[in-house]
Design an enzyme around this catalytic site. Structure first.
Site, PDB file in Angstrom:
ATOM      1  N   TYR A  37       0.835  -1.208   0.000  1.00 38.60           N
ATOM      2  CA  TYR A  37       0.000   0.000   0.000  1.00 38.60           C
ATOM      3  C   TYR A  37       0.868   1.257   0.000  1.00 38.60           C
ATOM      4  O   TYR A  37       0.565   2.232  -0.701  1.00 38.60           O
ATOM      5  CB  TYR A  37      -0.954   0.012   1.206  1.00 38.60           C
ATOM      6  CG  TYR A  37      -1.930   1.163   1.117  1.00 38.60           C
ATOM      7  CD1 TYR A  37      -3.005   1.108   0.231  1.00 38.60           C
ATOM      8  CD2 TYR A  37      -1.750   2.321   1.856  1.00 38.60           C
ATOM      9  CE1 TYR A  37      -3.878   2.181   0.093  1.00 38.60           C
ATOM     10  CE2 TYR A  37      -2.614   3.397   1.729  1.00 38.60           C
ATOM     11  CZ  TYR A  37      -3.677   3.320   0.849  1.00 38.60           C
ATOM     12  OH  TYR A  37      -4.530   4.385   0.706  1.00 38.60           O
ATOM     13  N   SER A 119      -3.517  14.095   7.269  1.00 38.08           N
ATOM     14  CA  SER A 119      -4.474  13.623   6.269  1.00 38.08           C
ATOM     15  C   SER A 119      -5.879  13.480   6.848  1.00 38.08           C
ATOM     16  O   SER A 119      -6.044  13.089   8.004  1.00 38.08           O
ATOM     17  CB  SER A 119      -4.013  12.263   5.748  1.00 38.08           C
ATOM     18  OG  SER A 119      -5.047  11.636   5.032  1.00 38.08           O
ATOM     19  N   GLN A 141      -5.092  18.359   5.763  1.00 35.77           N
ATOM     20  CA  GLN A 141      -5.392  18.025   4.362  1.00 35.77           C
ATOM     21  C   GLN A 141      -6.817  17.516   4.270  1.00 35.77           C
ATOM     22  O   GLN A 141      -7.220  16.626   5.013  1.00 35.77           O
ATOM     23  CB  GLN A 141      -4.413  16.958   3.856  1.00 35.77           C
ATOM     24  CG  GLN A 141      -4.711  16.456   2.450  1.00 35.77           C
ATOM     25  CD  GLN A 141      -5.559  15.194   2.459  1.00 35.77           C
ATOM     26  OE1 GLN A 141      -5.407  14.353   3.349  1.00 35.77           O
ATOM     27  NE2 GLN A 141      -6.462  15.056   1.496  1.00 35.77           N
ATOM     28  N   TYR A 143      -9.804  15.648   2.196  1.00 38.67           N
ATOM     29  CA  TYR A 143     -10.481  14.951   1.114  1.00 38.67           C
ATOM     30  C   TYR A 143     -11.909  15.456   1.164  1.00 38.67           C
ATOM     31  O   TYR A 143     -12.593  15.319   2.170  1.00 38.67           O
ATOM     32  CB  TYR A 143     -10.413  13.427   1.298  1.00 38.67           C
ATOM     33  CG  TYR A 143      -9.115  12.827   0.818  1.00 38.67           C
ATOM     34  CD1 TYR A 143      -8.549  13.211  -0.384  1.00 38.67           C
ATOM     35  CD2 TYR A 143      -8.474  11.844   1.567  1.00 38.67           C
ATOM     36  CE1 TYR A 143      -7.366  12.643  -0.835  1.00 38.67           C
ATOM     37  CE2 TYR A 143      -7.289  11.272   1.117  1.00 38.67           C
ATOM     38  CZ  TYR A 143      -6.742  11.678  -0.083  1.00 38.67           C
ATOM     39  OH  TYR A 143      -5.583  11.117  -0.523  1.00 38.67           O
ATOM     40  N   THR A 169      -6.803  18.253  -1.398  1.00 39.74           N
ATOM     41  CA  THR A 169      -6.254  17.344  -2.402  1.00 39.74           C
ATOM     42  C   THR A 169      -7.278  17.112  -3.502  1.00 39.74           C
ATOM     43  O   THR A 169      -8.388  16.642  -3.239  1.00 39.74           O
ATOM     44  CB  THR A 169      -5.840  16.019  -1.735  1.00 39.74           C
ATOM     45  OG1 THR A 169      -4.855  16.325  -0.745  1.00 39.74           O
ATOM     46  CG2 THR A 169      -5.262  15.040  -2.751  1.00 39.74           C
ATOM     47  N   LYS A 251      -3.722  20.845  -3.690  1.00 38.81           N
ATOM     48  CA  LYS A 251      -2.690  19.809  -3.904  1.00 38.81           C
ATOM     49  C   LYS A 251      -3.068  18.927  -5.092  1.00 38.81           C
ATOM     50  O   LYS A 251      -4.217  18.479  -5.188  1.00 38.81           O
ATOM     51  CB  LYS A 251      -2.564  18.955  -2.636  1.00 38.81           C
ATOM     52  CG  LYS A 251      -1.582  17.780  -2.740  1.00 38.81           C
ATOM     53  CD  LYS A 251      -1.348  17.183  -1.367  1.00 38.81           C
ATOM     54  CE  LYS A 251      -0.365  16.035  -1.378  1.00 38.81           C
ATOM     55  NZ  LYS A 251      -0.971  14.747  -1.729  1.00 38.81           N
ATOM     56  N   HIS A 275       0.752  12.912  -6.570  1.00 36.94           N
ATOM     57  CA  HIS A 275       0.391  11.965  -5.516  1.00 36.94           C
ATOM     58  C   HIS A 275       1.401  10.809  -5.466  1.00 36.94           C
ATOM     59  O   HIS A 275       1.041   9.659  -5.225  1.00 36.94           O
ATOM     60  CB  HIS A 275      -1.026  11.430  -5.771  1.00 36.94           C
ATOM     61  CG  HIS A 275      -1.827  11.123  -4.527  1.00 36.94           C
ATOM     62  ND1 HIS A 275      -2.847  11.913  -4.093  1.00 36.94           N
ATOM     63  CD2 HIS A 275      -1.761  10.110  -3.629  1.00 36.94           C
ATOM     64  CE1 HIS A 275      -3.388  11.394  -2.995  1.00 36.94           C
ATOM     65  NE2 HIS A 275      -2.732  10.299  -2.684  1.00 36.94           N
ATOM     66  N   ARG A 278       0.665   7.728  -7.696  1.00 37.12           N
ATOM     67  CA  ARG A 278      -0.317   6.732  -7.233  1.00 37.12           C
ATOM     68  C   ARG A 278      -1.678   6.884  -7.904  1.00 37.12           C
ATOM     69  O   ARG A 278      -2.580   6.096  -7.657  1.00 37.12           O
ATOM     70  CB  ARG A 278      -0.505   6.872  -5.711  1.00 37.12           C
ATOM     71  CG  ARG A 278       0.750   6.558  -4.947  1.00 37.12           C
ATOM     72  CD  ARG A 278       0.691   7.052  -3.510  1.00 37.12           C
ATOM     73  NE  ARG A 278      -0.241   6.333  -2.651  1.00 37.12           N
ATOM     74  CZ  ARG A 278       0.012   5.166  -2.084  1.00 37.12           C
ATOM     75  NH1 ARG A 278       1.149   4.563  -2.300  1.00 37.12           N
ATOM     76  NH2 ARG A 278      -0.873   4.599  -1.291  1.00 37.12           N
ATOM     77  N   ASP A 306       5.661  18.091  -4.284  1.00 32.92           N
ATOM     78  CA  ASP A 306       6.014  16.744  -3.818  1.00 32.92           C
ATOM     79  C   ASP A 306       5.943  15.759  -4.968  1.00 32.92           C
ATOM     80  O   ASP A 306       5.574  16.112  -6.095  1.00 32.92           O
ATOM     81  CB  ASP A 306       5.186  16.289  -2.608  1.00 32.92           C
ATOM     82  CG  ASP A 306       3.767  15.806  -2.931  1.00 32.92           C
ATOM     83  OD1 ASP A 306       3.481  15.337  -4.054  1.00 32.92           O
ATOM     84  OD2 ASP A 306       2.933  15.881  -2.009  1.00 32.92           O
ATOM     85  N   GLY A 308       8.400  12.193  -5.366  1.00 31.59           N
ATOM     86  CA  GLY A 308       9.727  11.728  -5.767  1.00 31.59           C
ATOM     87  C   GLY A 308      10.877  12.273  -4.950  1.00 31.59           C
ATOM     88  O   GLY A 308      12.017  11.869  -5.165  1.00 31.59           O
ATOM     89  N   VAL A 309      10.603  13.188  -4.006  1.00 34.48           N
ATOM     90  CA  VAL A 309      11.704  13.731  -3.196  1.00 34.48           C
ATOM     91  C   VAL A 309      12.235  12.627  -2.277  1.00 34.48           C
ATOM     92  O   VAL A 309      11.473  12.024  -1.514  1.00 34.48           O
ATOM     93  CB  VAL A 309      11.228  14.919  -2.333  1.00 34.48           C
ATOM     94  CG1 VAL A 309      12.360  15.399  -1.426  1.00 34.48           C
ATOM     95  CG2 VAL A 309      10.714  16.048  -3.213  1.00 34.48           C
ATOM     96  N   GLY A 329       7.119  12.270   1.232  1.00 37.62           N
ATOM     97  CA  GLY A 329       6.082  11.253   1.373  1.00 37.62           C
ATOM     98  C   GLY A 329       6.610   9.933   1.902  1.00 37.62           C
ATOM     99  O   GLY A 329       6.984   9.815   3.076  1.00 37.62           O
ATOM    100  N   ARG A 330       6.678   8.925   1.025  1.00 40.98           N
ATOM    101  CA  ARG A 330       6.985   7.561   1.457  1.00 40.98           C
ATOM    102  C   ARG A 330       8.174   7.408   2.414  1.00 40.98           C
ATOM    103  O   ARG A 330       8.077   6.607   3.353  1.00 40.98           O
ATOM    104  CB  ARG A 330       7.200   6.675   0.232  1.00 40.98           C
ATOM    105  CG  ARG A 330       5.916   6.453  -0.590  1.00 40.98           C
ATOM    106  CD  ARG A 330       6.253   5.578  -1.783  1.00 40.98           C
ATOM    107  NE  ARG A 330       5.169   5.359  -2.708  1.00 40.98           N
ATOM    108  CZ  ARG A 330       4.861   6.181  -3.720  1.00 40.98           C
ATOM    109  NH1 ARG A 330       5.547   7.291  -3.910  1.00 40.98           N
ATOM    110  NH2 ARG A 330       3.870   5.887  -4.538  1.00 40.98           N
TER     111      ARG A 330
END
Ligand code: FNR
Length: 378
Positions: A37, A119, A141, A143, A169, A251, A275, A278, A306, A308-309, A329-330
């Site tokens: 995930y 989030s 953030q 939704y 977002t 975003k 994102h 994703r 954001d 890929g950083v 992020g990840r």
């Protein structure tokens, strides 16, 4: 610090400093569902790869003999003084990687003078995370739920809990096509993970036939019917303006015209983001979109970035291409998986340390000095 520990205590860092090894270490401690995930992306992964390849296409051109003795990473972003232009990106459902989840991430960021973005899909109610962040700067953030009443309630709660900046977002009107999760039939939300802000919301609860404690699946079904608002248009932003008195940042902006529309709609900023690859497989790399959006609106809007950083060097490139700050992020989710709050702190300190070293070795005493002329395209 790390080298001294090696010398004096014969100790190596408890977690890798290299982002690829960090991901690999997280893979070893996580079950396949949660790891997939977090690590996964849309479709063939083309956009997630493109995010990284775009960074590789830009090269920093270091300058010499420019007195870099006194350096600072400080930056003001939308009225907040940050110790560095790095925020934690909103990542929902963090309890799938570590029980300390969002409060641990918020504490790690606040302890370093950094901002974390909470989030809507947090596994912990927003009030509890606000408490964990202490005096730290809080961003929320959103939704955008289909129900205006539930959206208004979430916003009122966030304001009451001291969140100052709203990040809306726009790229997730529905979840992207994510083969890693599909092949494992793994979606945390269906297990009630990531809907804590709804389950704790009085307006959401009032719409349920039975309390979520008695009928968890009914609550999930109700949530699934309203978590996103695919019918939303630019005109609807007026609703958010009416219900939020602080800065609003959109975003998921990738087109310069959408940047201009954000400006026309009275927004304070945008996050150029796909994102983390994703959502739309085959979408433009976020870093390729950044200079175009920055050129269109960078004078008038705060442009954040954001997707890929991974390193301090990446931060330098994004700032040089027009980002006021970047969101990570990840990597911090991997740090959380490995060591809770301490793991997130480790990841952040590594990025900040490498940012400082890269700036200094490139001849810059301050992040404000960076311009596109400090890079060349390979
Ligand atoms: C996300 N992201 C995200 N974004 C958002 O606005 N709300 C959310 O709830 C989430 N949840 C989420 C979960 C997970 C597991 C990931 C990996 C990402 C997107 C996130 O904010 C950010 O845009 C990307 O993670 C940035 O890309 P990198 O740094 O992961 O490459």
């Amino acid at each position: 610090e790390i080298y001294l520990q090696g010398l004096l205590e014969d100790r190596v860092p408890p977690y890798p400093t290299d982002p690829a090894r960090l991901e690999e270490a997280a893979r070893r401690v996580l079950a396949a569902g949660p790891f997939g995930y977090v690590a996964g992306s849309a479709g063939t992964g083309a956009t997630a790869r493109a995010n990284r390849e775009a960074f590789d296409r830009w090269a920093i051109v270091p300058r010499m003999l420019r007195d870099v003795q006194h350096r600072t990473l400080d930056r003001e972003v939308l009225g907040t003084q940050m110790t560095a232009p790095v925020l934690l990106a909103p990542i929902g459902v963090l309890s799938i990687v570590h029980p300390d989840a969002e409060p641990a991430a918020a504490r790690a960021a606040a302890g370093l003078g950094l901002t974390s973005v909470l989030s809507t899909a947090s596994s912990t109610p927003l009030e509890e995370v606000a408490e964990a962040a202490g005096d730290g700067d809080r961003w929320f953030q959103l939704y955008w739920a289909r129900s205006p009443e539930v959206t208004a309630s979430l916003l009122a709660r966030a304001r009451a809990a001291g969140y100052r900046t709203l990040v809306v977002t726009l790229d997730t009107a529905m979840l992207g096509w994510r083969p890693q999760d599909l092949d494992q039939a793994y979606l945390p939300f269906l297990r009630s993970i990531g809907i804590a802000n709804y389950l704790s919301d009085p307006v959401f609860r009032a719409g349920l036939a039975k309390p979520p404690e008695e009928d968890p699946f009914g609550a999930v079904a109700h949530w699934a019917g309203m978590f996103s608002n695919p019918g939303a248009t630019w005109e609807d932003l007026a609703f958010l303006r009416e219900h939020w008195d602080g800065p609003i940042v959109l975003k998921g902006i990738l087109h310069p015209d959408d940047g201009r529309r954000a400006l026309d709609a009275g927004m304070a900023g945008v996050v150029v983001s796909n994102h983390g690859g994703r959502q739309v497989d085959g979408a433009i790399a976020a870093l390729d979109a950044l200079p175009l959006v920055a050129e269109a609106v960078g004078q008038d809007l705060t442009v954040l970035f954001d997707s890929g950083v991974r390193t301090g060097s990446d931060v330098v490139k994004a700032l040089a291409l027009g980002a006021r700050a970047v969101l990570l992020g990840r990597p911090y989710a991997y740090g959380l998986a490995l060591g809770g709050e301490e793991g997130v702190r480790h990841v952040l300190r590594c990025v900040l340390a490498e940012l400082d070293v890269t700036l200094a070795l490139s001849g810059h005493a301050h992040v404000d000095d960076l311009t596109p002329r400090d890079l060349v395209r390979r």
